[in-house]
Design a protein around this motif. Structure first.
Motif, PDB file in Angstrom:
ATOM      1  N   LEU A 173       0.811  -1.221   0.000  1.00 20.62           N
ATOM      2  CA  LEU A 173       0.000   0.000   0.000  1.00 20.62           C
ATOM      3  C   LEU A 173       0.846   1.274   0.000  1.00 20.62           C
ATOM      4  CD1 LEU A 173      -2.625  -1.160   2.651  1.00 20.62           C
ATOM      5  CD2 LEU A 173      -3.092  -0.748   0.225  1.00 20.62           C
ATOM      6  N   LYS A 174       2.096   1.185   0.455  1.00 17.46           N
ATOM      7  CA  LYS A 174       2.932   2.374   0.634  1.00 17.46           C
ATOM      8  C   LYS A 174       3.640   2.799  -0.643  1.00 17.46           C
ATOM      9  CE  LYS A 174       5.467   0.742   4.008  1.00 17.46           C
ATOM     10  NZ  LYS A 174       6.502   0.736   5.060  1.00 17.46           N
ATOM     11  N   GLU A 175       3.698   4.102  -0.837  1.00 16.19           N
ATOM     12  CA  GLU A 175       4.531   4.675  -1.896  1.00 16.19           C
ATOM     13  C   GLU A 175       5.973   4.228  -1.658  1.00 16.19           C
ATOM     14  OE1 GLU A 175       5.331   9.164  -3.459  1.00 16.19           O
ATOM     15  OE2 GLU A 175       5.688   8.779  -1.337  1.00 16.19           O
ATOM     16  N   THR A 176       6.691   3.926  -2.724  1.00 13.27           N
ATOM     17  CA  THR A 176       8.091   3.532  -2.597  1.00 13.27           C
ATOM     18  C   THR A 176       8.971   4.764  -2.365  1.00 13.27           C
ATOM     19  OG1 THR A 176       8.436   3.622  -4.984  1.00 13.27           O
ATOM     20  CG2 THR A 176       7.799   1.487  -4.049  1.00 13.27           C
ATOM     21  N   GLY A 177      10.167   4.512  -1.888  1.00  9.71           N
ATOM     22  CA  GLY A 177      11.142   5.582  -1.699  1.00  9.71           C
ATOM     23  C   GLY A 177      10.946   6.326  -0.395  1.00  9.71           C
ATOM     24  N   ASN A 178      11.664   7.459  -0.288  1.00 10.20           N
ATOM     25  CA  ASN A 178      11.672   8.214   0.954  1.00 10.20           C
ATOM     26  C   ASN A 178      11.232   9.661   0.801  1.00 10.20           C
ATOM     27  OD1 ASN A 178      14.386   6.195   1.324  1.00 10.20           O
ATOM     28  ND2 ASN A 178      12.738   6.117   2.834  1.00 10.20           N
ATOM     29  N   LEU A 179      10.496   9.957  -0.270  1.00 11.25           N
ATOM     30  CA  LEU A 179       9.984  11.312  -0.427  1.00 11.25           C
ATOM     31  C   LEU A 179       8.930  11.630   0.629  1.00 11.25           C
ATOM     32  CD1 LEU A 179      10.010  13.925  -2.060  1.00 11.25           C
ATOM     33  CD2 LEU A 179       8.290  12.915  -3.575  1.00 11.25           C
ATOM     34  N   HIS A 180       8.023  10.681   0.910  1.00  8.50           N
ATOM     35  CA  HIS A 180       6.950  10.895   1.881  1.00  8.50           C
ATOM     36  C   HIS A 180       6.988   9.902   3.030  1.00  8.50           C
ATOM     37  CE1 HIS A 180       5.344  12.625  -1.936  1.00  8.50           C
ATOM     38  NE2 HIS A 180       5.260  13.646  -1.119  1.00  8.50           N
ATOM     39  N   TRP A 181       8.041   9.101   3.101  1.00  9.92           N
ATOM     40  CA  TRP A 181       8.226   8.121   4.173  1.00  9.92           C
ATOM     41  C   TRP A 181       9.649   8.218   4.696  1.00  9.92           C
ATOM     42  CZ3 TRP A 181       4.511   5.174   6.340  1.00  9.92           C
ATOM     43  CH2 TRP A 181       3.323   5.016   5.641  1.00  9.92           C
ATOM     44  N   ASN A 182       9.817   8.086   6.010  1.00 11.09           N
ATOM     45  CA  ASN A 182      11.150   8.011   6.592  1.00 11.09           C
ATOM     46  C   ASN A 182      11.846   6.742   6.115  1.00 11.09           C
ATOM     47  OD1 ASN A 182      10.482  10.300   8.046  1.00 11.09           O
ATOM     48  ND2 ASN A 182      10.213   9.244   9.986  1.00 11.09           N
ATOM     49  N   ASN A 183      13.171   6.764   6.171  1.00  7.59           N
ATOM     50  CA  ASN A 183      13.978   5.594   5.886  1.00  7.59           C
ATOM     51  C   ASN A 183      13.833   4.606   7.038  1.00  7.59           C
ATOM     52  OD1 ASN A 183      15.759   4.245   4.260  1.00  7.59           O
ATOM     53  ND2 ASN A 183      17.575   5.228   5.111  1.00  7.59           N
ATOM     54  N   PRO A 184      13.623   3.312   6.830  1.00  7.50           N
ATOM     55  CA  PRO A 184      13.871   2.580   5.603  1.00  7.50           C
ATOM     56  C   PRO A 184      12.639   2.372   4.714  1.00  7.50           C
ATOM     57  CG  PRO A 184      13.580   1.000   7.366  1.00  7.50           C
ATOM     58  CD  PRO A 184      13.430   2.382   7.969  1.00  7.50           C
ATOM     59  N   ASN A 185      11.470   2.819   5.113  1.00  7.21           N
ATOM     60  CA  ASN A 185      10.215   2.542   4.387  1.00  7.21           C
ATOM     61  C   ASN A 185      10.136   1.053   4.047  1.00  7.21           C
ATOM     62  OD1 ASN A 185       7.719   2.973   3.254  1.00  7.21           O
ATOM     63  ND2 ASN A 185       8.488   3.960   1.408  1.00  7.21           N
ATOM     64  N   ALA A 186      10.191   0.255   5.082  1.00 14.01           N
ATOM     65  CA  ALA A 186      10.307  -1.202   4.979  1.00 14.01           C
ATOM     66  C   ALA A 186       9.202  -1.837   4.151  1.00 14.01           C
ATOM     67  CB  ALA A 186      10.318  -1.817   6.377  1.00 14.01           C
ATOM     68  N   GLY A 187       9.608  -2.670   3.207  1.00 14.34           N
ATOM     69  CA  GLY A 187       8.691  -3.475   2.420  1.00 14.34           C
ATOM     70  C   GLY A 187       7.879  -2.731   1.379  1.00 14.34           C
ATOM     71  N   THR A 217      -0.599   4.014  -3.124  1.00 13.35           N
ATOM     72  CA  THR A 217       0.347   5.129  -2.992  1.00 13.35           C
ATOM     73  C   THR A 217       0.145   5.901  -1.681  1.00 13.35           C
ATOM     74  OG1 THR A 217       0.226   5.302  -5.411  1.00 13.35           O
ATOM     75  CG2 THR A 217       1.467   7.008  -4.266  1.00 13.35           C
ATOM     76  N   ALA A 218       0.173   5.169  -0.580  1.00 14.47           N
ATOM     77  CA  ALA A 218       0.003   5.777   0.741  1.00 14.47           C
ATOM     78  C   ALA A 218       1.196   6.665   1.095  1.00 14.47           C
ATOM     79  CB  ALA A 218      -0.158   4.685   1.792  1.00 14.47           C
ATOM     80  N   PHE A 219       0.894   7.840   1.635  1.00 14.15           N
ATOM     81  CA  PHE A 219       1.893   8.765   2.170  1.00 14.15           C
ATOM     82  C   PHE A 219       1.826   8.706   3.697  1.00 14.15           C
ATOM     83  CE2 PHE A 219       1.867  12.258  -1.386  1.00 14.15           C
ATOM     84  CZ  PHE A 219       2.247  11.326  -2.320  1.00 14.15           C
ATOM     85  N   ALA A 220       2.948   8.996   4.347  1.00  8.03           N
ATOM     86  CA  ALA A 220       3.006   9.051   5.812  1.00  8.03           C
ATOM     87  C   ALA A 220       2.730  10.472   6.272  1.00  8.03           C
ATOM     88  CB  ALA A 220       4.364   8.575   6.312  1.00  8.03           C
TER      89      ALA A 220
END
Length: 149
Positions: free
Chosen positions: A64-78, A86-89
Motif C-alpha cells: 500500500l505504501k509509496e516507494t522511496g523516501n519522499l513521503h516516508w522516513n527511511n527505511p520505508n520497509a517493504g 500510494t500511501a503517504f506518511a
C-alpha cells in the motif's frame, strides 16, 4: 494553506470525516461522509478485505505504501506500492491537538465503530510492511481514502 496540507491533505477527526453519517460495517459501507458524490468511506470489513486480498496484514502495508523516501522516513520497509494505493506518511493529530509522526506513520479512518465507541482505522509505518487495522480514539486527526461506489 500549508505545505503539509498541499502534500498530505486534510487530517480529519472521525466525526468530521463521517459528516453526520451513522457508522457502518457493511461491505460496501455506503457512508459518503466527506467523500464526493459517488464515493464512500470504507468500513472495517472493506479494510479487512483489502488487506486479505494483498496477502495478509504482515505484507499488505508494503503493498500500500509509496516507494522511496519522499513521503516516508527511511527505511520505508517493504514498500512496493503493488496495489497503486500510494500511501503517504502524513502523520496524525493526537487528541491534545499536536501534529506528530509525519514521515513515520499514515493512518486512514474507516466508517465502523467498536463497542467502546472507538472508530476503525488503517495504519501503516515506515519501519514495517504490516497493515494494522484497529480502533482508535475518534478525536485523533487521520487521513481518509474514499472508495468509488
Amino acid at each position: 494553506a500549508t505545505v503539509n496540507y498541499n502534500t498530505y491533505g486534510v487530517l480529519y477527526n472521525w466525526t468530521a470525516a463521517m459528516n453526520g453519517a451513522s457508522p457502518s460495517n457493511a461491505n460496501p459501507s455506503r457512508v459518503q461522509g466527506v467523500c464526493p458524490t459517488g464515493w464512500h468511506l470504507p468500513s472495517r470489513n472493506e479494510w479487512d478485505q483489502l488487506v486479505d486480498y494483498l496477502g495478509g496484514d504482515s505484507i499488505a502495508g508494503g503493498k500500500l505504501k509509496e516507494t522511496g523516501n519522499l513521503h516516508w522516513n527511511n527505511p520505508n520497509a517493504g514498500a512496493t506500492n503493488e496495489s497503486w494505493f500510494t500511501a503517504f506518511a502524513g502523520g496524525y493529530r493526537n487528541d491534545a491537538g499536536s501534529f506528530i509522526n509525519k514521515g513515520a506513520i499514515g493512518s486512514w479512518w474507516g466508517s465502523s465503530t467498536d463497542v467502546k465507541g472507538n472508530a476503525a482505522a488503517l495504519s501503516l509505518s515506515y519501519s514495517s510492511s504490516v497493515a494494522n487495522i484497529y480502533y482508535a480514539n475518534k478525536a485523533f486527526g487521520f487521513s481518509i481514502r474514499c472508495v468509488k461506489n
